[in-house]
Scaffold this active site. Structure first.
Site, short mmCIF file in Angstrom:
data_model
loop_
_atom_site.label_atom_id
_atom_site.label_comp_id
_atom_site.label_asym_id
_atom_site.label_seq_id
_atom_site.Cartn_x
_atom_site.Cartn_y
_atom_site.Cartn_z
N GLY A 251 0.61 -1.38 0.09
CA GLY A 251 0.10 0.25 -0.15
C GLY A 251 0.95 1.23 0.00
N SER A 252 0.57 2.40 0.69
CA SER A 252 0.98 3.61 0.64
C SER A 252 2.24 3.81 1.58
CB SER A 252 -0.14 4.60 0.84
OG SER A 252 -0.42 4.63 2.32
N GLY A 256 2.65 2.11 5.28
CA GLY A 256 3.88 1.36 5.72
C GLY A 256 4.35 2.11 6.98
N GLU A 273 5.67 -3.61 0.83
CA GLU A 273 5.86 -3.14 -0.77
C GLU A 273 4.87 -1.85 -0.91
OE1 GLU A 273 4.43 -3.18 -4.60
OE2 GLU A 273 3.51 -4.92 -4.09
C1 UN1 Z 1 1.38 -3.79 -7.74
O1 UN1 Z 1 0.87 -2.84 -8.56
O2 UN1 Z 1 1.37 -3.76 -6.58
O3 UN1 Z 1 5.05 -5.73 -12.15
C2 UN1 Z 1 2.00 -5.17 -8.18
C3 UN1 Z 1 3.69 -5.54 -12.16
C4 UN1 Z 1 2.91 -6.61 -11.51
C5 UN1 Z 1 2.55 -6.41 -9.94
C6 UN1 Z 1 2.45 -5.26 -9.82
N1 UN1 Z 1 3.39 -8.06 -11.92
O4 UN1 Z 1 3.42 -4.54 -12.43
#
Ligand code: UN1
Length: 517
Positions: A251-252, A256, A273
């Site tokens: 998320g944002s 995080g 992430e």
């Molecule tokens: C995301 O936007 O959180 O590489 C994941 C990509 C995708 C996954 C994106 N396989 O754009």
């Protein structure tokens, strides 16, 4: 910049979308009587396609989240003793069911996120791919053996499950990112409690129902995976519970920054992430046909709502004009509209807030010396839906607006003269997720890949920043959070390592030659 252009977009009706959602949910095994609950906490499922509310869905409160953690913890206690290849059999079945229900899940993702069909199906394919990967992994959760310094001793590592993995996922990849985490966690012997985005509760319910079916067929313990349709506030239980050793959150950067210190304070582990501010450097030797195609997919695809979306192009002054002209030319023809209609490449933004953020960013860009070269306007549609023309903005410098992530299709174009300058510009943002260079010059490519090149977790040559395969580790550095999910050895994040020294001799020599009487 709040212009609305009049070419009106034709949309399906909300009733049509409700019917399609009901059919897909039912096919995936979701009990339709859950929809529109009469009592209790409730989440409203909505579609960005028309902007209408679709159904109510039972919400989970903080006590439900706590109960889910207890149930999952109990399931983990037995699941961890099941041999990993047998755990893989569950993921194999899960992958088969995903294949069977690819169109159903794709429809739900289209309805709730507004992804065009090809991208919605691509997301489901990514889930199937990670199941294949995790199945293979179930026979490869390997540890090292190292030579012991002592005679008659063996030194080795074993990997064990950790417990309940808390998965917090975002609206934009409502299914695939959950699947990356879940397929790996389950094969690793963990249990999962999942807090999906409140914006994608139907897709999540369908994913959870499919997983439950696979788990039941394979005789897995009840509660091995529990989905909690909780608000961010109620899901704090997941962040704070000592029974959740790993929290994987997507998320944002703001989210995080709240989650990470709280998990760290109880010595839990996070896999984060978060934001991206992904760029492509385009050098004078680049194949511009390739660059234009790669940039347009990465920048305008998914209406700019991927964490890997390309947000900046750093173009050499020799080719900047030609590249920008060609990009603008494609941008002016991009089919924006109903994500279910054939030929559409750009669907809606998720909601009014996303649109307001885009408008504010474009205003800021202009105030900071930028010039909107293409797009940026909202297309006329229903009141509650937000269809925008992806924008290209020439910037005189990497100003504050360029340094922040705006989750909308805005591509800033910057210019450079030397590669060192381009790499410095590239790295001069807080985020560090994905990056690419378009060049046919191997020296330039290698410089970008080197230690003093791109500082991102994903560094590509001659492809865009988005659309990573599941086989590699996915994630990034700096404010992106440092987590790695999906392929390579990301599985180690879901397990604990034990170092074992085994003495098969008749003596007790001590390490470091210590003599103790
Ligand atoms: C995301 O936007 O959180 O590489 C994941 C990509 C995708 C996954 C994106 N396989 O754009």
């Amino acid at each position: 910049m709040t212009t609305t252009v009049s070419a009106a977009i034709t949309l399906p009706t909300a009733d049509d979308l409700r019917d399609r959602a009901r059919a897909a949910l039912s096919a995936c095994g979701v009990d339709l009587s859950l929809l529109d609950p009469a009592a209790g906490p409730r989440i409203t499922a909505r579609t960005p396609v028309t902007g209408d509310d679709l159904f109510g869905y039972p919400g989970s409160d903080a006590s439900d989240v706590a109960a889910a953690i207890d149930t999952a913890h109990q399931a983990y206690l037995s699941w961890r003793t099941v041999p990993a290849p047998a755990r893989g059999a569950l993921i194999k079945r899960f992958g088969e069911l995903l294949t069977e229900h690819k169109a159903d899940l794709g429809a739900l993702i289209g309805i709730e996120v507004g992804k065009i069909t090809a991208e919605a199906l691509g997301e489901v394919q990514e889930m199937i791919d990670i199941c294949d990967f995790a199945l293979g992994l179930s026979r490869q959760l390997d540890g090292r053996t190292m030579p012991s310094e002592r005679p008659g001793h063996r030194l080795m590592e074993t990997w064990h499950p950790l417990g309940v993995v808390g998965v917090i996922s975002a609206f934009n990849f409502p299914a695939a990112v959950w699947a990356w985490n879940t397929a790996l966690a389950i094969v690793c012997g963990d249990a999962v409690v999942w807090k999906p985005s409140e914006l994608t509760v139907l897709t999540s319910a369908a994913c959870a129902a499919i997983f439950d079916r696979a788990a039941a067929e394979c005789g897995a313990p009840d509660g091995l995976h529990v989905m909690v349709a909780a608000s961010a506030a109620d899901a704090e239980v997941l962040v704070d519970s000592p029974k959740v050793p790993v929290v994987s959150a997507t998320g944002s950067e703001r989210m995080g920054a709240q989650v990470a210190p709280r998990v760290a304070a109880r010595f839990g582990r996070t896999i984060l992430e978060l934001g991206g501010n992904n760029a492509a450097i385009v050098t004078p030797s680049a194949d511009l046909d390739l660059a234009v195609r790669g940039i347009v997919f990465a920048a305008a695809g998914t209406a700019g709502q991927r964490c890997t979306t390309m947000r900046r192009v750093i173009a050499h002054t020799d080719i900047a004009d030609e590249l920008t002209d060609r990009l603008c030319e494609v941008y002016r023809r991009l089919p924006v509209g109903d994500p279910f209609a054939e030929g559409t490449l750009v669907g809606p933004l998720i909601d009014a807030r996303a649109h307001a953020n885009m408008v504010a960013a474009l205003d800021d860009a202009v105030a900071q010396g930028g010039q909107v070269l293409a797009g940026g306007a909202r297309r006329e549609s229903s009141d509650g839906s937000f269809y925008v023309e992806p924008a290209i903005v020439a910037m005189p410098a990497q100003t504050a607006v360029v340094q922040r992530e705006t989750f909308a299709p805005i591509l800033y174009v910057l210019r450079y003269s030397t590669l060192a300058e381009a790499i410095a510009l590239h790295n001069d943002v807080p985020q560090g997720l994905s990056s690419s260079i378009f060049t046919l010059d191997q020296r330039e490519a290698e410089q970008f890949l080197a230690a003093d090149g791109s500082d991102c977790g994903i560094v590509n040559v001659n492809i865009g920043t988005s659309g990573a395969e599941i086989g590699g580790a996915f994630g990034g550095e700096k404010t992106t959070g440092g987590g790695r999910e999906s392929g390579s050895d990301a599985w180690r994040g879901y397990m604990r390592r034990a170092t074992n020294t085994i003495n098969y001799s008749h003596d007790l020599p001590l390490a470091q030659g210590v003599n103790f009487g």
